[in-house]
Design a protein around this motif. Sequence first.
Motif, PDB file in Angstrom:
ATOM      1  N   PRO A  53       0.807  -1.234   0.000  1.00  0.00           N
ATOM      2  CA  PRO A  53       0.000   0.000   0.000  1.00  0.00           C
ATOM      3  C   PRO A  53       0.830   1.269   0.000  1.00  0.00           C
ATOM      4  O   PRO A  53       0.351   2.334  -0.398  1.00  0.00           O
ATOM      5  N   ALA A  54       2.073   1.172   0.473  1.00  0.00           N
ATOM      6  CA  ALA A  54       2.956   2.340   0.508  1.00  0.00           C
ATOM      7  C   ALA A  54       4.397   1.848   0.576  1.00  0.00           C
ATOM      8  O   ALA A  54       4.659   0.680   0.865  1.00  0.00           O
ATOM      9  N   THR A  55       5.313   2.738   0.297  1.00  0.00           N
ATOM     10  CA  THR A  55       6.722   2.371   0.346  1.00  0.00           C
ATOM     11  C   THR A  55       7.101   1.886   1.742  1.00  0.00           C
ATOM     12  O   THR A  55       6.805   2.539   2.742  1.00  0.00           O
ATOM     13  N   GLY A  56       7.730   0.704   1.789  1.00  0.00           N
ATOM     14  CA  GLY A  56       8.139   0.149   3.063  1.00  0.00           C
ATOM     15  C   GLY A  56       7.090  -0.683   3.756  1.00  0.00           C
ATOM     16  O   GLY A  56       7.340  -1.214   4.846  1.00  0.00           O
ATOM     17  N   HIS A  57       5.908  -0.827   3.150  1.00  0.00           N
ATOM     18  CA  HIS A  57       4.828  -1.595   3.757  1.00  0.00           C
ATOM     19  C   HIS A  57       4.434  -2.759   2.842  1.00  0.00           C
ATOM     20  O   HIS A  57       4.323  -2.592   1.626  1.00  0.00           O
ATOM     21  N   GLN A  58       4.229  -3.940   3.425  1.00  0.00           N
ATOM     22  CA  GLN A  58       3.862  -5.134   2.672  1.00  0.00           C
ATOM     23  C   GLN A  58       2.809  -5.905   3.461  1.00  0.00           C
ATOM     24  O   GLN A  58       2.993  -6.196   4.644  1.00  0.00           O
ATOM     25  N   LEU A  59       1.708  -6.240   2.799  1.00  0.00           N
ATOM     26  CA  LEU A  59       0.639  -7.035   3.399  1.00  0.00           C
ATOM     27  C   LEU A  59       0.500  -8.327   2.610  1.00  0.00           C
ATOM     28  O   LEU A  59       0.382  -8.298   1.372  1.00  0.00           O
ATOM     29  N   ASN A  60       0.541  -9.483   3.305  1.00  0.00           N
ATOM     30  CA  ASN A  60       0.462 -10.778   2.635  1.00  0.00           C
ATOM     31  C   ASN A  60      -0.632 -11.641   3.259  1.00  0.00           C
ATOM     32  O   ASN A  60      -0.726 -11.751   4.488  1.00  0.00           O
ATOM     33  N   LEU A  61      -1.432 -12.239   2.397  1.00  0.00           N
ATOM     34  CA  LEU A  61      -2.444 -13.205   2.808  1.00  0.00           C
ATOM     35  C   LEU A  61      -2.087 -14.547   2.185  1.00  0.00           C
ATOM     36  O   LEU A  61      -1.879 -14.639   0.974  1.00  0.00           O
ATOM     37  N   THR A  62      -1.985 -15.595   2.995  1.00  0.00           N
ATOM     38  CA  THR A  62      -1.640 -16.923   2.490  1.00  0.00           C
ATOM     39  C   THR A  62      -2.651 -17.940   2.989  1.00  0.00           C
ATOM     40  O   THR A  62      -3.229 -17.798   4.076  1.00  0.00           O
ATOM     41  N   PHE A  63      -2.857 -18.989   2.190  1.00  0.00           N
ATOM     42  CA  PHE A  63      -3.726 -20.074   2.635  1.00  0.00           C
ATOM     43  C   PHE A  63      -3.314 -21.379   1.958  1.00  0.00           C
ATOM     44  O   PHE A  63      -2.731 -21.400   0.866  1.00  0.00           O
ATOM     45  N   LEU A  64      -3.619 -22.468   2.627  1.00  0.00           N
ATOM     46  CA  LEU A  64      -3.406 -23.818   2.102  1.00  0.00           C
ATOM     47  C   LEU A  64      -4.536 -24.691   2.609  1.00  0.00           C
ATOM     48  O   LEU A  64      -4.874 -24.660   3.795  1.00  0.00           O
ATOM     49  N   ASP A  65      -5.131 -25.469   1.701  1.00  0.00           N
ATOM     50  CA  ASP A  65      -6.204 -26.383   2.079  1.00  0.00           C
ATOM     51  C   ASP A  65      -5.948 -27.716   1.393  1.00  0.00           C
ATOM     52  O   ASP A  65      -5.872 -27.786   0.165  1.00  0.00           O
ATOM     53  N   SER A  66      -5.762 -28.758   2.200  1.00  0.00           N
ATOM     54  CA  SER A  66      -5.420 -30.072   1.649  1.00  0.00           C
ATOM     55  C   SER A  66      -6.280 -31.141   2.298  1.00  0.00           C
ATOM     56  O   SER A  66      -6.520 -31.120   3.516  1.00  0.00           O
ATOM     57  N   ARG A  67      -6.736 -32.095   1.479  1.00  0.00           N
ATOM     58  CA  ARG A  67      -7.502 -33.239   1.976  1.00  0.00           C
ATOM     59  C   ARG A  67      -6.937 -34.500   1.335  1.00  0.00           C
ATOM     60  O   ARG A  67      -6.808 -34.575   0.107  1.00  0.00           O
ATOM     61  N   GLN A  68      -6.607 -35.454   2.163  1.00  0.00           N
ATOM     62  CA  GLN A  68      -6.024 -36.705   1.692  1.00  0.00           C
ATOM     63  C   GLN A  68      -6.769 -37.889   2.302  1.00  0.00           C
ATOM     64  O   GLN A  68      -7.009 -37.925   3.507  1.00  0.00           O
ATOM     65  N   LYS A  69      -7.108 -38.834   1.463  1.00  0.00           N
ATOM     66  CA  LYS A  69      -7.793 -40.047   1.921  1.00  0.00           C
ATOM     67  C   LYS A  69      -6.936 -41.245   1.545  1.00  0.00           C
ATOM     68  O   LYS A  69      -6.558 -41.408   0.391  1.00  0.00           O
ATOM     69  N   GLY A  70      -6.592 -42.063   2.526  1.00  0.00           N
ATOM     70  CA  GLY A  70      -5.710 -43.199   2.271  1.00  0.00           C
ATOM     71  C   GLY A  70      -6.226 -44.465   2.918  1.00  0.00           C
ATOM     72  O   GLY A  70      -7.023 -44.443   3.858  1.00  0.00           O
ATOM     73  N   ARG A  71      -5.728 -45.575   2.417  1.00  0.00           N
ATOM     74  CA  ARG A  71      -6.071 -46.878   2.981  1.00  0.00           C
ATOM     75  C   ARG A  71      -4.891 -47.410   3.784  1.00  0.00           C
ATOM     76  O   ARG A  71      -3.735 -47.143   3.464  1.00  0.00           O
ATOM     77  N   TYR A  72      -5.206 -48.150   4.840  1.00  0.00           N
ATOM     78  CA  TYR A  72      -4.149 -48.736   5.650  1.00  0.00           C
ATOM     79  C   TYR A  72      -4.659 -50.025   6.265  1.00  0.00           C
ATOM     80  O   TYR A  72      -5.867 -50.308   6.261  1.00  0.00           O
TER      81      TYR A  72
END
Length: 621
Positions: A241-260
């Motif tokens: 938004p201005a010099t020297g300023h940084q805004l970060n939005l991060t996301f991760l969504d994971s779904r795993q289905k396994g047999r055992y």
Amino acid sequence: MNRSSSRAAMAALSPVVLAGASLCVGAAHAAPATDAVVVAALDAVVVSANRTEQPITDVVADVTVVDREAIDRSGAASVAEVLARLPGVSIVTNGGAASTTSVFLRGAETRFTAVFVDGVRVDSQSTGGASWQGIPLAHIERIEVLRGPAAAVYGSDAVAGVVQLFTRQGEEGFFPSIHAGVGTHHTQDLSASLRGGQGTVDYSLGLATERSDGFNAKPTGNPDRDGYRSHSVSGRLGWKPATGHQLNLTFLDSRQKGRYDGFTPGQDDQTVQELRTLGLNWAARWSEVWSTRVGLSRGTERYETQPSPYETETQVDSYWLRNEWKLGGHGFNLDLERREDHLTNLSTTPSLTRRSQNALALGYTLRAGAHTLQANARHDDDSEFGTHTTGSLAYGYDISPAWRATASAGTSFRAPTLYQRFSIYGIPTLEAETGRNVEAGLRWQSGQNKVGVVVYRNHVENLIDYLSGPGSCINGTGTYPGCYGNVGEALYRGITLTAATQVGAVNLSGSVDWMDPRNAITDKRLPRRARRQATLLADTRVGGWKLGGEVQAVGSRFDDAANRNELGGYTLFNLSASTEVARDWTLLARVNNLANKDYQTARGYATAGRTFYLGLTWAPR
């Protein structure tokens, strides 16, 4: 492989790495080499050591960096497999890629490594530690591994070290990519990403799906294939938004289905593993001297088994405020942090499912000529557990432009999980597991040619273990009589040697670990941890091809605490090749476990034999 053949493999491989070290010392004026796994150029910036961006030349801690190119070349199917190729790291899997996975950093338990995804802490208040099998490798752009305790910076959990995983970032321009691959066991994967930016905005979005029929993970149990399916999405949005300023939005969504294969013969057991991270970070530089960072994050882990009725979910909310001041070669930081844990366990619900920790941390760094100093102190106050104070001091001395000596000492702790204290198997009076670590290192580097040796000793007391059997506990009211207790004491000692150089057109790198992870009370070696392991990596170019090879040797281990059931050592050979088949199109081929070695990391659970993989990537630049 029996014990004698395991020793023979280690004996054969160790001199190769040692020879690489000798070649490094004599190659000061050779062409720079590219480390096949460790990508840590002289101008690299890391965040793990001090929780803020720092030139790797100023880092005193034992840190390894892995980039995306090295991940692709490794042929790894999971984050844990990438880590297994690094110095001081070993893994154990109860079957295939979707099965329960343990990561031992310098021989220490999984729960003793703090894990972050884009700065978001992920942890389980049921089992303790991150669920490694649930982290999707397809989205990971870079991995930083810090070996050695870091509780004075990160708080609870960082007894053995810290692993930071970063998803793909945006950059100026527009960069789409698509990857598709097929492999053994009817493995198929497909991923796509968009990265770009213009002016004050940058972005990244990634989608990935993977499936495999798997292999029979438990040969003595159900004669079936234990495959898996996974779907994941990640994203990052940055705004200046201005010099020297940084805004970060991060996301991760994971779904795993396994047999055992569970405890009931013939039963089709399945797991559902979900991982979600969400982070909002703001960085502001007010002047050349003063800067501020603010972070809000939520990490959620959910694990469920079917048809067996088990489900657990941990939610970790974190709030972090850091102020930094830099005056010449001096650096100061003041951190305020709050962590909130929430546990939902549907099978055996603890009497207390929430807790919070408030922390105050102070840090000081000094860079003055040949001297580097880092001092940290942190005070944590748990809402139901009490207070704990940790500290660390690290010093580095540049003996010459090529040689550097380091030494450090630090204390650490891991607070008991909510399940360990307040479930039907819990003891409310459990104390924190505490560690005291000392280490020293010597490193030589000229360009990309380097040699390093680190000697360490980490003593952990009040080790929490499960006491089974009738009469083991006063409140053993669970289905299986027993409870958790502070009954253990561990000593993790070892030496790690690393080296990288170039011989003609071939880049060589490798590491050898001599470890002694031991129960300090019984003097028995800790289960499923080898005393010796080594990795040798090589890569070169032939025509338009990039060719890579790897040898990974792990010594014998014991599967039990009494050291009666021995697991044989093993040696794996892996090969990779890639080439640009057309403009913007890259073909990658890999063969893992070339010799089709039959081995186990946990008794009764098979590992994959020889596997092949072929992938095609479109990435216009």
